[in-house]
Enzyme design. Sequence first.
Site, short mmCIF file in Angstrom:
data_model
loop_
_atom_site.label_atom_id
_atom_site.label_comp_id
_atom_site.label_asym_id
_atom_site.label_seq_id
_atom_site.Cartn_x
_atom_site.Cartn_y
_atom_site.Cartn_z
N LEU A 156 -22.91 70.50 -88.78
CA LEU A 156 -23.10 71.94 -88.74
C LEU A 156 -23.54 72.35 -87.35
CD1 LEU A 156 -24.93 72.44 -92.14
CD2 LEU A 156 -22.49 72.35 -91.65
N HIS A 171 -12.85 73.41 -94.98
CA HIS A 171 -12.85 71.95 -94.85
C HIS A 171 -12.02 71.49 -93.66
CE1 HIS A 171 -13.18 68.15 -97.60
NE2 HIS A 171 -13.50 67.89 -96.36
N SER A 205 -18.92 67.74 -91.79
CA SER A 205 -20.00 66.77 -91.64
C SER A 205 -20.87 66.99 -90.40
CB SER A 205 -19.46 65.33 -91.63
OG SER A 205 -18.90 65.02 -92.88
N TYR A 228 -12.55 66.70 -103.32
CA TYR A 228 -13.13 65.43 -103.72
C TYR A 228 -12.85 65.18 -105.20
CZ TYR A 228 -15.88 65.82 -99.40
OH TYR A 228 -16.29 65.95 -98.09
#
Length: 264
Positions: A178, A136, A176, A68
Site C-alpha cells: 500500500l 487487483h 501487496s 482467490y
Amino acid sequence: MAEQHQSVQIIPRVKLVGTQGLEVSKLGFGCVGLTGFYNDPVPEDVCISIIKHAFDRGITFIDTSDIYGPKTNEILIGKALKQLPREKVQLATKFGVTKWDATSVVINGTPEYVHACTEASLKRLAVDYIDLYYQHRVDTNTPVEDTMEWSLWTRDIEEQIVPLCRELVIGIVPYSLLVVVSLAAKERWKPSLQIVILFGTTKFKNLDSNIDSLKIKLIKEDLKEISKAVPINEVGGDSLPECFSQSHWKFGGNTPPKGSKVST
C-alpha cells in the site's frame, strides 16, 4: 453471534491515504493461501482459527480477493468475520481479474464490472460494507478515473491522487504493497512511502513468528550484513506468470486519459 474477541493491539497502526482516515494494523493477513493458491486448501475450521488467532495477536487488517479460490476465499472470510467483532476489522478485497491461467489473464476495470463485483463480494463476505476495495491488476484499456467513478473517494482520486500516480507511474493501490501519498504544506507533491506488510501462512507457528519479527530492531551494521549476504544484482525472477507483466501496478500511470473510449 460473534465470540468475544478483543485484539491485544501489540501491532503498530498506520493511516491510509484518503479523507476517511482509515487506520489499519501495520501487519496485514493475506488470505490467498488458505484456499489453495500455493498449496492444498486448508480445512475450513483451521482457516477460521488462524484468522481468529491473527486478530487476537493484533492483526486487524484482513486481505482477500474475488479471484482467490476463485470466490471461495471471500466466502471463507465471511464465515470467520461472523466470529469476530466486525467493527474492529479492516476488511480488504480486490476486483479486476476476470480470469487467468499460466498463459493469459483478462482484466476488466470498467465501471459496470466494478459495480457488479462490489455487490457480489458483499454477498459472499456477508457484510454490509468493505473497508478497503481496490483494483487487483491494472486495466490499461480503461481510464483509471472511470474505474474509480463508483468510489466515495472520487474527488480525492481525480483532483489529487490520479495526477500524482500518472506522474510517478505508480498504481493507486499496488498489490501487496500500500503506497500512501502525502501533500506537504506549501510544497509540491512529494511521495511519502508507508509500508503495510501483507503476509500469508497456513501455520500458527509461522503466524506468530511473523508477528514477533516486529520486536526486532535492526541497526546499520545488520542492514549492511544482510545486503552483503543477498546482493541486489543476484536477486531475480518473477513471482507470477509472464502474462501478468503488463497489468502490474507499475503500469498504473499508463491508462488512457479520462473521456477516452474504452476498448472491448
